[in-house]
Design a protein around this motif. Structure first.
Motif, PDB file in Angstrom:
ATOM      1  N   UNK A 143       0.812  -1.218   0.000  1.00 21.71           N
ATOM      2  CA  UNK A 143       0.000   0.000   0.000  1.00 21.71           C
ATOM      3  C   UNK A 143       0.844   1.267   0.000  1.00 21.71           C
ATOM      4  N   UNK A 144       2.087   1.174   0.470  1.00 17.71           N
ATOM      5  CA  UNK A 144       2.902   2.392   0.441  1.00 17.71           C
ATOM      6  C   UNK A 144       3.798   2.473  -0.800  1.00 17.71           C
ATOM      7  N   UNK A 145       3.808   1.438  -1.605  1.00 17.12           N
ATOM      8  CA  UNK A 145       4.595   1.461  -2.839  1.00 17.12           C
ATOM      9  C   UNK A 145       3.916   2.395  -3.843  1.00 17.12           C
ATOM     10  N   UNK A 146       4.606   3.422  -4.323  1.00 21.14           N
ATOM     11  CA  UNK A 146       3.973   4.381  -5.243  1.00 21.14           C
ATOM     12  C   UNK A 146       3.523   3.744  -6.561  1.00 21.14           C
ATOM     13  N   UNK A 147       4.005   2.542  -6.849  1.00 17.00           N
ATOM     14  CA  UNK A 147       3.572   1.860  -8.079  1.00 17.00           C
ATOM     15  C   UNK A 147       2.256   1.123  -7.890  1.00 17.00           C
ATOM     16  N   UNK A 148       1.774   1.029  -6.654  1.00 18.18           N
ATOM     17  CA  UNK A 148       0.486   0.384  -6.383  1.00 18.18           C
ATOM     18  C   UNK A 148      -0.631   1.409  -6.490  1.00 18.18           C
ATOM     19  N   UNK A 149      -1.731   0.995  -7.064  1.00 22.56           N
ATOM     20  CA  UNK A 149      -2.904   1.855  -7.151  1.00 22.56           C
ATOM     21  C   UNK A 149      -4.004   1.226  -6.295  1.00 22.56           C
ATOM     22  N   UNK A 150      -4.397   1.919  -5.228  1.00 26.33           N
ATOM     23  CA  UNK A 150      -5.425   1.407  -4.330  1.00 26.33           C
ATOM     24  C   UNK A 150      -6.764   1.815  -4.915  1.00 26.33           C
TER      25      UNK A 150
END
Length: 203
Positions: free
Chosen positions: A59-66
């Protein structure tokens, strides 16, 4: 985990345990039980995000989209409608544990402005002149189990569907400046009158 079954002896056991006890392969056991009990057997399964430390990294990885859950497409066997609340609870607990994933403000942005920017949608931010889309939450409500599901009426369909009920968290909701939820209660006009929202095309 079997949560309901005409054979009460199976409730609370998982399919692998039952298969071992009967000396059969777990897939054969599963199919046999579905054939025997049909819609009268229900079970709970974990499909992902059960390793909290891995989830925190994701969730804190900028490549993840929540983004959104798939709950609305599977109304009788999935209820992840509260996915944003689960995200906020994860962050809130990490802060309280002294090992913050991010600030609560950053978590809110991940669920709103971050998505809007990625999709090119004019939403997800509070700015003068914008539509007033606002949710007011009480983080004290995060002390409950957000994974619990309940049966609820599906209006106009004469059908029961799985829903999430998390009282004490979402206090107020404004959509396009109109009060949709006040003191945890839906406005009588919500869903019955125009003006609460609109289709927003991507740029």
């Amino acid at each position: 985990m079997i949560i309901d079954c005409p054979d009460a002896a199976l409730i609370g056991k998982n399919f692998e345990e039952v298969a071992r006890a009967r000396g059969v392969h777990v897939v054969d056991l599963f199919l046999d039980l579905v054939v025997e009990f049909g819609r009268n057997i229900r079970w709970y399964t974990t499909v992902g995000n059960h390793r909290k430390q891995v989830l925190k990294r994701l969730v804190k990885d900028p490549r993840s989209l929540i983004t959104f859950s798939d709950a609305g497409a599977h109304i009788r066997n999935m209820a992840f409608y509260n996915l944003p609340l689960r995200m906020l609870k994860l962050v809130y607990e990490s802060i309280n544990d002294g090992d913050p994933i991010m600030t609560m403000e950053q978590a809110v942005h991940r669920l709103t402005g971050d998505q809007a920017d990625w999709f090119g949608v004019d939403a997800g931010k509070i700015r003068e002149g914008d539509r007033a889309d606002v949710v007011v939450i009480d983080p004290a409500g995060f002390n409950q189990d957000l994974e619990q599901v309940h049966w609820g009426e599906m209006e106009n369909f004469d059908l029961q569907r799985l829903v999430n009920r998390n009282p004490g968290i979402v206090k107020t909701v404004l959509i396009n400046g109109r009060l949709a939820v006040d003191d945890e209660q839906f406005s009588p006009s919500f869903g019955r009158e125009m003006g609460y929202g609109q289709f927003i095309p991507a740029r």
